[in-house]
Scaffold this motif. Structure first.
Motif, PDB file in Angstrom:
ATOM      1  N   GLU A 269       0.872  -1.172   0.000  1.00 51.64           N
ATOM      2  CA  GLU A 269       0.000   0.000   0.000  1.00 51.64           C
ATOM      3  C   GLU A 269       0.907   1.219   0.000  1.00 51.64           C
ATOM      4  O   GLU A 269       1.870   1.280   0.764  1.00 51.64           O
ATOM      5  CB  GLU A 269      -0.876   0.000   1.254  1.00 51.64           C
ATOM      6  CG  GLU A 269      -1.885  -1.148   1.251  1.00 51.64           C
ATOM      7  CD  GLU A 269      -2.452  -1.465   2.618  1.00 51.64           C
ATOM      8  OE1 GLU A 269      -1.770  -1.209   3.628  1.00 51.64           O
ATOM      9  OE2 GLU A 269      -3.574  -1.984   2.657  1.00 51.64           O
ATOM     10  N   SER A 270       0.618   2.185  -0.853  1.00 52.35           N
ATOM     11  CA  SER A 270       1.523   3.314  -1.000  1.00 52.35           C
ATOM     12  C   SER A 270       0.733   4.582  -1.285  1.00 52.35           C
ATOM     13  O   SER A 270      -0.133   4.599  -2.151  1.00 52.35           O
ATOM     14  CB  SER A 270       2.497   3.034  -2.148  1.00 52.35           C
ATOM     15  OG  SER A 270       3.510   4.004  -2.183  1.00 52.35           O
ATOM     16  N   VAL A 271       1.029   5.636  -0.517  1.00 53.59           N
ATOM     17  CA  VAL A 271       0.357   6.924  -0.707  1.00 53.59           C
ATOM     18  C   VAL A 271       1.385   8.036  -0.568  1.00 53.59           C
ATOM     19  O   VAL A 271       2.241   7.975   0.324  1.00 53.59           O
ATOM     20  CB  VAL A 271      -0.755   7.135   0.362  1.00 53.59           C
ATOM     21  CG1 VAL A 271      -1.406   8.500   0.187  1.00 53.59           C
ATOM     22  CG2 VAL A 271      -1.802   6.044   0.273  1.00 53.59           C
ATOM     23  N   ARG A 272       1.310   9.027  -1.466  1.00 49.21           N
ATOM     24  CA  ARG A 272       2.129  10.219  -1.273  1.00 49.21           C
ATOM     25  C   ARG A 272       1.237  11.445  -1.341  1.00 49.21           C
ATOM     26  O   ARG A 272       0.389  11.561  -2.215  1.00 49.21           O
ATOM     27  CB  ARG A 272       3.254  10.317  -2.315  1.00 49.21           C
ATOM     28  CG  ARG A 272       4.247  11.451  -1.985  1.00 49.21           C
ATOM     29  CD  ARG A 272       5.542  11.345  -2.767  1.00 49.21           C
ATOM     30  NE  ARG A 272       6.252  10.106  -2.516  1.00 49.21           N
ATOM     31  CZ  ARG A 272       7.033   9.884  -1.443  1.00 49.21           C
ATOM     32  NH1 ARG A 272       7.211  10.817  -0.529  1.00 49.21           N
ATOM     33  NH2 ARG A 272       7.623   8.721  -1.294  1.00 49.21           N
ATOM     34  N   GLY A 273       1.400  12.332  -0.377  1.00 48.23           N
ATOM     35  CA  GLY A 273       0.585  13.546  -0.328  1.00 48.23           C
ATOM     36  C   GLY A 273       1.192  14.662  -1.150  1.00 48.23           C
ATOM     37  O   GLY A 273       2.338  14.575  -1.617  1.00 48.23           O
TER      38      GLY A 273
END
Lengths: 113, 113
Positions: free
Chosen positions: B51-55
């Motif tokens: 799972e990967s998220v960048r703001g």
């Protein structure tokens, strides 16, 4: 910038709560709630830090760090009470997963001072 | 939408690698590299999901899930080799932390079918 948004945790072992979620459309009181939850967490005994990111597609990851399983249990009880008061989870999240994990080792590159 | 971006992991115990980072400005080959790393991870023995998220402020959280510490060790070796070939970490990250953790329990709300 983002450098101060990474948690500065002590040497392992400690515990992590990994919360991954996909939001529903619309705010529905979520932003205010998320802020209240972070404020509440930081007042809990055993709280070590928190990192939280949400992408433009509504997928988010929040990792909070805790000194013990007991601290996590207290935090779970208090946060669920707060969320329940606002009738939250069903309207805010399409789906979510909470994982409780024991951090066994850590390394990295510290921010430039 | 984001519902299929949450990893579907088996019953605990299993292991998580929590990678939190603050990016430098500019791409510098990062996007291509990130894609190559995910592709490489998914081919590794013991890989369970990612799972990967960048703001928008450059802070990112990537959590990958693994069946064993040994699988993580192999992945670390292979991924560091790939990153080193591209002279990566120093130019891509202001700072980062890698935490290796054992997931002890998990619960959540599954996506609607």
């Amino acid at each position: 910038m983002g450098t101060d948004r990474l948690a500065r945790t002590p040497e392992p072992p400690y515990f992590a709560v990994i919360f991954t979620s996909a939001r529903t459309d619309g705010d529905n009181g979520y932003a205010e709630m998320a802020e209240a939850l972070v404020a509440l967490a930081s007042q809990q005994p055993g709280f070590l830090g928190i990192e939280s990111v949400r992408g433009s597609d509504g997928v988010g990851i929040t990792v909070s760090y805790w000194s013990s399983q007991e601290a996590i249990g207290n935090w779970k009880m208090n946060s669920e009470h707060l969320v329940a008061q606002r009738h939250g989870k069903a309207k805010w999240y399409q789906n979510f997963v909470v994982r409780v994990a024991k951090v066994e080792r850590a390394y990295g590159k510290p921010p430039a001072e």
